[in-house]
Write an enzyme that holds these catalytic residues in place. Structure first.
Site, PDB file in Angstrom:
ATOM      1  N   HIS A   1       0.806  -1.212   0.000  1.00  0.00           N
ATOM      2  CA  HIS A   1       0.000   0.000   0.000  1.00  0.00           C
ATOM      3  C   HIS A   1       0.833   1.254   0.000  1.00  0.00           C
ATOM      4  O   HIS A   1       0.311   2.351   0.089  1.00  0.00           O
ATOM      5  CB  HIS A   1      -0.946  -0.023   1.188  1.00  0.00           C
ATOM      6  CG  HIS A   1      -1.923  -1.144   1.074  1.00  0.00           C
ATOM      7  ND1 HIS A   1      -2.074  -2.115   2.019  1.00  0.00           N
ATOM      8  CD2 HIS A   1      -2.745  -1.468   0.069  1.00  0.00           C
ATOM      9  CE1 HIS A   1      -2.985  -2.978   1.611  1.00  0.00           C
ATOM     10  NE2 HIS A   1      -3.403  -2.614   0.433  1.00  0.00           N
TER      11      HIS A   1
ATOM     12  N   TYR B   1      -3.170  10.096  -8.630  1.00  0.00           N
ATOM     13  CA  TYR B   1      -2.900   8.714  -8.262  1.00  0.00           C
ATOM     14  C   TYR B   1      -3.715   7.735  -9.104  1.00  0.00           C
ATOM     15  O   TYR B   1      -3.230   6.690  -9.529  1.00  0.00           O
ATOM     16  CB  TYR B   1      -3.194   8.544  -6.776  1.00  0.00           C
ATOM     17  CG  TYR B   1      -3.311   7.125  -6.348  1.00  0.00           C
ATOM     18  CD1 TYR B   1      -2.194   6.298  -6.361  1.00  0.00           C
ATOM     19  CD2 TYR B   1      -4.536   6.601  -5.966  1.00  0.00           C
ATOM     20  CE1 TYR B   1      -2.303   4.976  -5.985  1.00  0.00           C
ATOM     21  CE2 TYR B   1      -4.655   5.291  -5.590  1.00  0.00           C
ATOM     22  CZ  TYR B   1      -3.535   4.478  -5.603  1.00  0.00           C
ATOM     23  OH  TYR B   1      -3.662   3.187  -5.247  1.00  0.00           O
ATOM     24  N   LYS B   2      -4.945   8.058  -9.381  1.00  0.00           N
ATOM     25  CA  LYS B   2      -5.774   7.181 -10.197  1.00  0.00           C
ATOM     26  C   LYS B   2      -5.512   7.372 -11.692  1.00  0.00           C
ATOM     27  O   LYS B   2      -6.125   6.685 -12.511  1.00  0.00           O
ATOM     28  CB  LYS B   2      -7.259   7.396  -9.880  1.00  0.00           C
ATOM     29  CG  LYS B   2      -7.666   6.834  -8.511  1.00  0.00           C
ATOM     30  CD  LYS B   2      -9.149   6.987  -8.251  1.00  0.00           C
ATOM     31  CE  LYS B   2      -9.547   6.505  -6.851  1.00  0.00           C
ATOM     32  NZ  LYS B   2      -9.635   5.023  -6.752  1.00  0.00           N
TER      33      LYS B   2
ATOM     34  N   ASN C   1     -13.945  -0.589  -4.763  1.00  0.00           N
ATOM     35  CA  ASN C   1     -12.885   0.320  -5.137  1.00  0.00           C
ATOM     36  C   ASN C   1     -13.190   0.751  -6.565  1.00  0.00           C
ATOM     37  O   ASN C   1     -13.943   0.083  -7.271  1.00  0.00           O
ATOM     38  CB  ASN C   1     -11.539  -0.392  -5.059  1.00  0.00           C
ATOM     39  CG  ASN C   1     -10.395   0.596  -5.098  1.00  0.00           C
ATOM     40  OD1 ASN C   1     -10.577   1.781  -4.848  1.00  0.00           O
ATOM     41  ND2 ASN C   1      -9.215   0.100  -5.441  1.00  0.00           N
TER      42      ASN C   1
ATOM     43  N   ARG D   1     -15.703  -4.783  -0.059  1.00  0.00           N
ATOM     44  CA  ARG D   1     -15.610  -3.338  -0.201  1.00  0.00           C
ATOM     45  C   ARG D   1     -15.589  -3.035  -1.690  1.00  0.00           C
ATOM     46  O   ARG D   1     -15.356  -3.922  -2.511  1.00  0.00           O
ATOM     47  CB  ARG D   1     -14.362  -2.776   0.471  1.00  0.00           C
ATOM     48  CG  ARG D   1     -13.084  -3.128  -0.229  1.00  0.00           C
ATOM     49  CD  ARG D   1     -11.871  -2.589   0.512  1.00  0.00           C
ATOM     50  NE  ARG D   1     -11.724  -1.152   0.384  1.00  0.00           N
ATOM     51  CZ  ARG D   1     -10.957  -0.557  -0.535  1.00  0.00           C
ATOM     52  NH1 ARG D   1     -10.284  -1.273  -1.408  1.00  0.00           N
ATOM     53  NH2 ARG D   1     -10.858   0.743  -0.590  1.00  0.00           N
TER      54      ARG D   1
END
Ligand code: FES
Lengths: 318, 354
Positions: free
Chosen positions: B194, B317-318, B226, B224
């Site tokens: 991470h 970041y994406k 994402n 979850r």
């Protein structure tokens, strides 16, 4: 079969191993296969004794690939009045009990090249499942069982195939021939040590392993975890005006949900912070991973999905 | 949900992939409010959820056959996309058991599992498989157990070993990843994997997530969501193939953004495995084009607001920087400013007509 509902278990056999030991064989009361019960896993068995529910942890003693039944061994202790005493006194073939899914807090180490199992007394039970798995796998292992004379015959019978194969030994008190330091000292690198038994015995084994420089994460020891919840208490809600008992095996969140409220929550495991609730009176017993030390001492908020009470009552802002 | 209809999808070349109306309305839209920030958004993976995509252990949809074919293609070119370390053999069988039992229970018309002791018969009707093998004996399967079964499921999987109070990624079938160094976060061996995720470290997200996962229980899976965005419906956006998909990012224009740009959602699930005490991490990828999103008013309004207000570090970041303004302008034209209701469900039974 991947949901954590309680499983109804029918007692299909009860065997007397000696004066104080019974072996129960449990199958799914509704038919079908049981969840896989790993080596080292235990179940929490709920026993209804009048109005009281006893919940006790019992190690599964069989091979995980046998999904038709679980086998547990239950010792009756003279002074006890809990679930084990009730099982001995009242539970018969055909009765139905309930248990949660198996939980494994004592798993086999995946990287071990060799396994050394040391147990005393009823601490034998998880070792039986280890031995079943390791021998089926052909993995190298060695088992040492300490016990009092009264249990010798029963334990010998349970371990017979391993004793005959020279893999297991039963050491009866006092057992001057059992030299634990020498046993540990002669293990090759890559051996993992597992132990199960009374606190005192595990402390002794741990001290011995430390003195010989065994790594921090070995010995592995049986743990039944912190399912126990804690002492019951009462929670009161300031805005909705409820007064609710929180049972020993229940969380505040569950008590509120049972009463028809739906407080915000997500993980139900004390990490997301979603169920954070303000405490107006009383002192919480913090068990979450959200609050830091100063927040805990500050006593303003709590995570109601895991945390409990240090005081008989809590008043929360809900 | 039927699996008919999408069998001719392709995720490369001419990209014939599209979602039917049924697939649009069951999409696992990831935003429960009009803004987005990292959080430990883990919740129990129960047989319930805001859309149909959530309600089974492992979701099988109309793209099933096409995605299995895409996986086979990727593996043919690069067999190293499936790797499992030797000490994970128990975890391999655990995975096979979990997947076969779940699929047979949740989709009896598609899959069947019959057991006679350790002799198992597995039938996968969509892929035309009828196999008998011995559970626990790898020599009775054409591939090792983990590879064998994950070739027959949509989504990537990794296998985690738990030891010394940490979690290590010791295996995986990874053919449909969003550029991993970006997005592959929860369930992995923790802080190292991470490392690159901004903001979340400061929030203590990973410390808490690791503790939670160490306590993950058998029979109590969690999930979850994402998300990121992908140009063209390309499943394999791996770092190795960056030269193939990277240039796509420069091709987005005001004229084609609705068709080209896809919201890419990962429905991530985590299952404790019994024998191995390992953790199976499922990363099931869903794609939906902006044009398809336009057909659900709540989602198009919300996506516009989320993208418009996204934290600049997350934009970088994406990897959204190049086309984000184009996407926001496109969506702004379809956002009437109305309030959106809470939750991620679509709030209507079918998409608006085309
Ligand atoms: S519900 Fe997540 S901390 Fe309580």
């Amino acid at each position: 079969m991947t949901r954590a509902e309680d499983i109804p278990l029918r007692v299909v056999a009860v065997e007397t191993l000696n004066d104080t030991l019974l072996r129960f064989t449990l199958a799914r009361a509704d038919g079908g296969e049981l969840p896989t019960g790993a080596a080292g896993a235990h179940i929490m068995l709920a026993v209804q004794d009048g109005h009281r529910t006893h919940r006790n942890a019992y190690s599964l003693t069989g091979h995980p690939d046998d999904r038709r039944c679980y086998r547990i061994i239950v010792r009756r202790v003279a002074e006890s009045r809990g679930g084990s005493a009730y099982l001995h006194a009242h539970v018969r073939v055909g009765d139905v009990l309930h248990a949660g899914w198996p939980v494994n807090l004592f798993p086999l180490a995946s990287l071990a090249r060799r396994h050394l199992l040391v147990a005393r007394g009823i601490g034998l039970t998880p070792m039986l499942s280890f031995a079943a798995v390791l021998s089926a796998r052909g993995a190298p292992f060695e088992l040492h069982q300490m016990c009092r004379a009264a249990d010798e015959a029963a334990f010998h019978a349970l371990l017979a195939p391993y004793v005959d194969a020279g893999i297991a030994q039963v050491h009866v008190d006092p057992a001057p021939a059992f030299d634990l330091p020498a046993l540990l000292a002669r293990q090759p690198l890559g051996t993992h040590l597992y132990m199960c038994g009374p606190r005192r015995m595990m402390d002794d084994v741990t001290a011995c392993a430390r003195a010989l420089g065994w790594p921090r994460h070995s010995p592995h020891q049986e743990s039944f975890g912190d399912h126990s919840g804690g002492a019951p208490f009462v929670v009161r809600t300031a805005r909705t005006g409820l007064t609710l008992p929180v049972a020993a095996d229940q969380t505040i969140l569950e008590a509120l949900e049972d009463a028809g409220l739906s407080p915000a929550c997500l993980c139900r495991g004390g990490v997301c912070g979603e169920c954070r609730t303000t405490v107006l009176e009383g002192v919480p017993d913090h068990r979450d991973d959200v609050l830091d030390a100063s927040e805990r001492i500050g006593n303003r908020d709590m995570m109601i999905c895991v945390s409990r009470a240090r005081t008989p009552e809590l008043l929360i802002d809900l | 949900m039927t699996i008919a209809g999408g069998a001719d999808d392709t995720f490369r070349g001419k990209f014939s992939f599209r979602n039917s109306d049924a697939a649009i309305i069951r999409f696992p839209f990831p935003f429960h409010e009009d803004r987005y920030m990292y959080a430990v958004n883990l919740e129990p993976h129960t047989h319930a959820g805001p859309t149909d995509a959530f309600v089974r252990d492992f979701d099988v949809d109309e793209h099933y056959v096409a995605e299995c074919r895409e996986r086979a293609l990727v593996l043919e070119q690069d067999p190293s996309r499936c790797r499992v370390l030797a000490h994970m053999m128990d975890a391999e069988w655990d995975t096979l058991e979990l997947l076969m039992e779940s699929l047979a229970r949740d989709y009896p018309a598609l899959f069947a599992l019959d057991k006679d002791g350790a002799r198992w018969r597995w039938r996968n009707r969509p892929l035309g498989i009828d196999a008998t093998f011995t559970f626990g004996d790898p020599s009775t399967l054409p591939q090792p157990p983990f590879e064998y079964i994950t070739r027959q499921v949509q989504g990537d999987f990794t296998l985690q070993d738990q030891r010394d109070d940490n979690i290590y990624i010791d295996g995986g079938m990874v053919t449909t990843q969003a550029d991993w160094s970006l997005d592959f976060d929860l369930g992995m061996a923790f802080h190292e994997w991470h490392g690159p995720v901004p903001v979340a470290h400061d929030l203590g997200v990973f410390d808490r997530a690791l503790k939670y996962l160490l306590r993950l229980q058998y029979g109590r899976p969690v999930r979850r969501l994402n998300w990121t965005m992908t140009v063209n419906p390309r499943l394999d956006t791996s770092p190795e193939n960056y030269p193939i998909w990277g240039p796509d990012r420069a091709t987005v224009t005001a004229g084609n953004v609705g068709e080209r740009l896809h919201l890419r959602v990962e429905l991530q699930t985590l299952f404790r495995l019994p024998r191995s005490n390992g953790i199976l991490f499922g990363i099931r990828c869903y794609l939906i084009s902006l044009n398809e999103i336009l057909r659900v008013p709540k989602w198009r309004r919300r996506l516009h607001r989320v993208l418009r207000d996204l934290h600049p570090e997350l934009v970088t970041y994406k990897g959204l920087s190049r086309y984000l303004p184009t996407a926001v302008a496109f969506l702004a034209a379809h956002d009437d400013g109305a309030l959106t209701g809470p939750g991620i469900q679509p709030d209507q039974a079918a998409p608006d007509p085309l």
